[in-house]
Write a protein that holds these residues in place. Structure first.
Motif, PDB file in Angstrom:
ATOM      1  N   ARG A 109       0.322   4.932   5.623  1.00 18.35           N
ATOM      2  CA  ARG A 109       0.217   4.857   4.163  1.00 18.35           C
ATOM      3  C   ARG A 109       1.234   5.777   3.481  1.00 18.35           C
ATOM      4  O   ARG A 109       1.758   5.465   2.415  1.00 18.35           O
ATOM      5  CB  ARG A 109      -1.195   5.227   3.704  1.00 18.35           C
ATOM      6  CG  ARG A 109      -2.269   4.292   4.208  1.00 18.35           C
ATOM      7  CD  ARG A 109      -3.662   4.770   3.827  1.00 18.35           C
ATOM      8  NE  ARG A 109      -3.943   4.559   2.401  1.00 18.35           N
ATOM      9  CZ  ARG A 109      -4.055   5.539   1.526  1.00 18.35           C
ATOM     10  NH1 ARG A 109      -3.880   6.799   1.898  1.00 18.35           N
ATOM     11  NH2 ARG A 109      -4.321   5.259   0.259  1.00 18.35           N
ATOM     12  N   ASP A 110       1.514   6.931   4.096  1.00 15.81           N
ATOM     13  CA  ASP A 110       2.431   7.905   3.510  1.00 15.81           C
ATOM     14  C   ASP A 110       3.806   7.846   4.168  1.00 15.81           C
ATOM     15  O   ASP A 110       4.511   8.854   4.249  1.00 15.81           O
ATOM     16  CB  ASP A 110       1.850   9.309   3.630  1.00 15.81           C
ATOM     17  CG  ASP A 110       1.618   9.719   5.088  1.00 15.81           C
ATOM     18  OD1 ASP A 110       1.618   8.842   5.973  1.00 15.81           O
ATOM     19  OD2 ASP A 110       1.420  10.934   5.333  1.00 15.81           O
ATOM     20  N   GLU A 159       1.763   7.451  -6.723  1.00 19.99           N
ATOM     21  CA  GLU A 159       0.794   8.412  -7.262  1.00 19.99           C
ATOM     22  C   GLU A 159       1.437   9.756  -7.568  1.00 19.99           C
ATOM     23  O   GLU A 159       0.977  10.463  -8.472  1.00 19.99           O
ATOM     24  CB  GLU A 159      -0.354   8.584  -6.275  1.00 19.99           C
ATOM     25  CG  GLU A 159      -1.219   7.342  -6.092  1.00 19.99           C
ATOM     26  CD  GLU A 159      -2.285   7.529  -5.019  1.00 19.99           C
ATOM     27  OE1 GLU A 159      -2.329   8.635  -4.418  1.00 19.99           O
ATOM     28  OE2 GLU A 159      -3.045   6.586  -4.761  1.00 19.99           O
ATOM     29  N   VAL A 192       0.726   4.243  -2.783  1.00 23.21           N
ATOM     30  CA  VAL A 192       0.481   5.646  -2.436  1.00 23.21           C
ATOM     31  C   VAL A 192       1.616   6.525  -2.948  1.00 23.21           C
ATOM     32  O   VAL A 192       1.379   7.597  -3.531  1.00 23.21           O
ATOM     33  CB  VAL A 192       0.309   5.795  -0.910  1.00 23.21           C
ATOM     34  CG1 VAL A 192       0.336   7.269  -0.496  1.00 23.21           C
ATOM     35  CG2 VAL A 192      -0.990   5.144  -0.448  1.00 23.21           C
ATOM     36  N   GLU A 203       0.833  -1.209   0.000  1.00 22.64           N
ATOM     37  CA  GLU A 203       0.000   0.000   0.000  1.00 22.64           C
ATOM     38  C   GLU A 203       0.864   1.254   0.000  1.00 22.64           C
ATOM     39  O   GLU A 203       0.563   2.228  -0.709  1.00 22.64           O
ATOM     40  CB  GLU A 203      -0.925   0.009   1.216  1.00 22.64           C
ATOM     41  CG  GLU A 203      -1.862   1.204   1.236  1.00 22.64           C
ATOM     42  CD  GLU A 203      -2.812   1.200   2.412  1.00 22.64           C
ATOM     43  OE1 GLU A 203      -3.857   1.876   2.328  1.00 22.64           O
ATOM     44  OE2 GLU A 203      -2.505   0.550   3.431  1.00 22.64           O
ATOM     45  N   GLN A 204       1.951   1.247   0.751  1.00 23.19           N
ATOM     46  CA  GLN A 204       2.847   2.405   0.784  1.00 23.19           C
ATOM     47  C   GLN A 204       3.475   2.666  -0.578  1.00 23.19           C
ATOM     48  O   GLN A 204       3.614   3.820  -0.997  1.00 23.19           O
ATOM     49  CB  GLN A 204       3.913   2.185   1.858  1.00 23.19           C
ATOM     50  CG  GLN A 204       3.365   2.256   3.272  1.00 23.19           C
ATOM     51  CD  GLN A 204       4.194   1.495   4.280  1.00 23.19           C
ATOM     52  OE1 GLN A 204       5.191   0.842   3.936  1.00 23.19           O
ATOM     53  NE2 GLN A 204       3.815   1.560   5.549  1.00 23.19           N
TER      54      GLN A 204
END
Length: 423
Positions: free
Chosen positions: A410-411, A277, A274, A270-271
């Protein structure tokens, strides 16, 4: 040195070093240094907690025991009063794995019984109830850890899993006893000693539980667990007047950055998604790597060409893709080759001027730090629970963040780079 920690991987070492350096609110922690392997020289006189990072999680048990006993010997020579064997909060270990054998070997060397086993880390969603390990609201074997490429966890009962690895009977301390407080925990551990139980799985579902466990073991020489088990330990030394309590300082490192991700955990996937993007990313073609068509030069060229834009190179894949790759090339061969790929890339990147390096994955982090020939890291402020900012002076002044696969928001990648810039 007051407290000595033996960690079975590099990110886990940073994790528990962060816990010890941060300490409890209002108290502060211990002055903490992370050593990469067993040092050949004594520690500086002002170091209160020494964390020795080994790469022993997935090696043969006999080798893990030998390395861990060597680490114990060095920490004893520094004057440590208490020792912690640190492993992952998801208890990464096969039925033939190292946690039980290493813990029993350390206990034998210290002539102790009734040693706490507690991988709980509630801040990261890891809790233990009735001896079963949970990740969030899922049992361990339903959390994705059952797909781990090296240490698949298919049984959430830590008592049962540990019994497969241990020579002596495994005891347990249930949560109602932990909730009853320090005296009740002490009494139960004494009973375990009387029964000849070397290792005792202790329930914990909150930080308060871990602090109580920490106080209960203040006079014991050895305990084991994830980083959460250290929550109450600095306070023991501070309240006894042996340490003053301090907080890690904010650090700023100038220079370009790069991110390397070798973990295939759900959190890292997921990281990566993110980060992709808004930043340049390079997906490592594992088949091409195994066939010699993709080398570290590709990663280095990509990262240096995109310096200043937080470039990310990753080999992270879904469990299905990982299994297919392992079937084609062999699991051990893939792991060794990817570790070498990222290690060589990191060394070349630092030689090329990279001064901020974020690494995702325990095995990847171990390979990278070993390749950089760093012998110790200073623990800075926390980035996310379990992940501190690390600084080193050799081979050049630089900042690192070594993230276990399942850790971080996530970030995380962007957040880590912000901390390295002193923000």
């Amino acid at each position: 040195m007051l407290l000595g920690i033996i960690a079975d991987d590099f990110t886990g070492a940073s994790d528990i070093a962060n816990t010890i350096a941060k300490g409890q609110p209002g108290q502060g922690g211990l002055r903490t240094v992370q050593f990469l392997g067993v040092p050949s020289e004594d520690a500086e006189a002002d170091v209160e907690a020494g964390v020795i990072s080994l790469k022993s999680r997935s090696i043969p048990p006999a080798d893990a025991i030998r390395q861990s006993l060597a680490a114990l010997g060095w920490l004893q020579a520094q004057g440590c009063e208490q020792f912690v064997f640190k492993y992952c909060s998801t208890f990464d270990s096969t039925p033939d794995g190292n946690i039980g054998p290493v813990a029993e070997a350390l206990a034998a060397a210290l002539s102790t019984k009734g040693v706490v086993v507690c991988p709980a880390f509630p801040a990261a969603g890891r809790t233990i109830y009735q001896g079963h390990l949970f990740v969030g609201n899922r049992l361990l074997n339903e959390s994705g850890m059952q797909h781990h490429p090296l240490n698949p966890m298919t049984d959430p009962d830590i008592r049962r899993w540990l019994a497969r690895q241990s020579a002596d009977p495994v005891g347990s301390v249930a949560w109602p006893i932990v909730q009853a407080g320090v005296a009740a925990i002490v009494e139960e551990l004494q009973k375990a000693c009387a029964k000849g139980e070397t290792l005792v799985v202790v329930d914990a579902i909150s930080d308060d539980d871990l602090v109580a466990i920490g106080e209960a073991v203040k006079d014991r020489c050895l305990l084991t667990g994830g980083s959460g088990i250290a929550l109450g330990l600095p306070g023991n030394f501070i309240s006894a007047g042996k340490a003053a309590g301090a907080l890690p300082s904010r650090t700023r490192i100038d220079g370009p950055e790069a991110i390397l991700a070798g973990s295939c955990s759900g959190a890292t996937l997921e990281q990566v998604s993110v980060h992709a993007e808004t930043h340049p990313t390079l997906a490592v073609d594992v088949d091409a790597v195994m066939e010699g068509g993709f080398t570290e030069n590709e990663i280095v060229r990509f990262a240096l060409d995109n310096a200043g834009r937080a470039p990310l190179a990753y080999s992270s894949s879904t469990p299905e893709q990982v299994r297919a790759t392992q079937q084609r090339h062999g699991g051990d061969a893939v792991a060794r080759t990817l570790d070498a790929l990222f290690a060589n890339a990191a060394r070349m990147l630092v030689q090329g001027g990279i001064r901020k390096l974020v690494v995702a994955g325990g095995e990847t982090s171990g390979a990278v730090v070993s390749a950089l020939d760093i012998d110790r890291l200073t623990i800075g402020e926390e980035i996310d629970p379990g992940v501190p900012l690390l600084t080193a002076n050799a081979p050049a002044p630089m900042a690192l963040a070594l993230k276990s696969g399942n850790f971080g928001s996530r970030d995380f990648f962007a957040k880590a780079l912000e901390r390295m810039c002193g923000r």
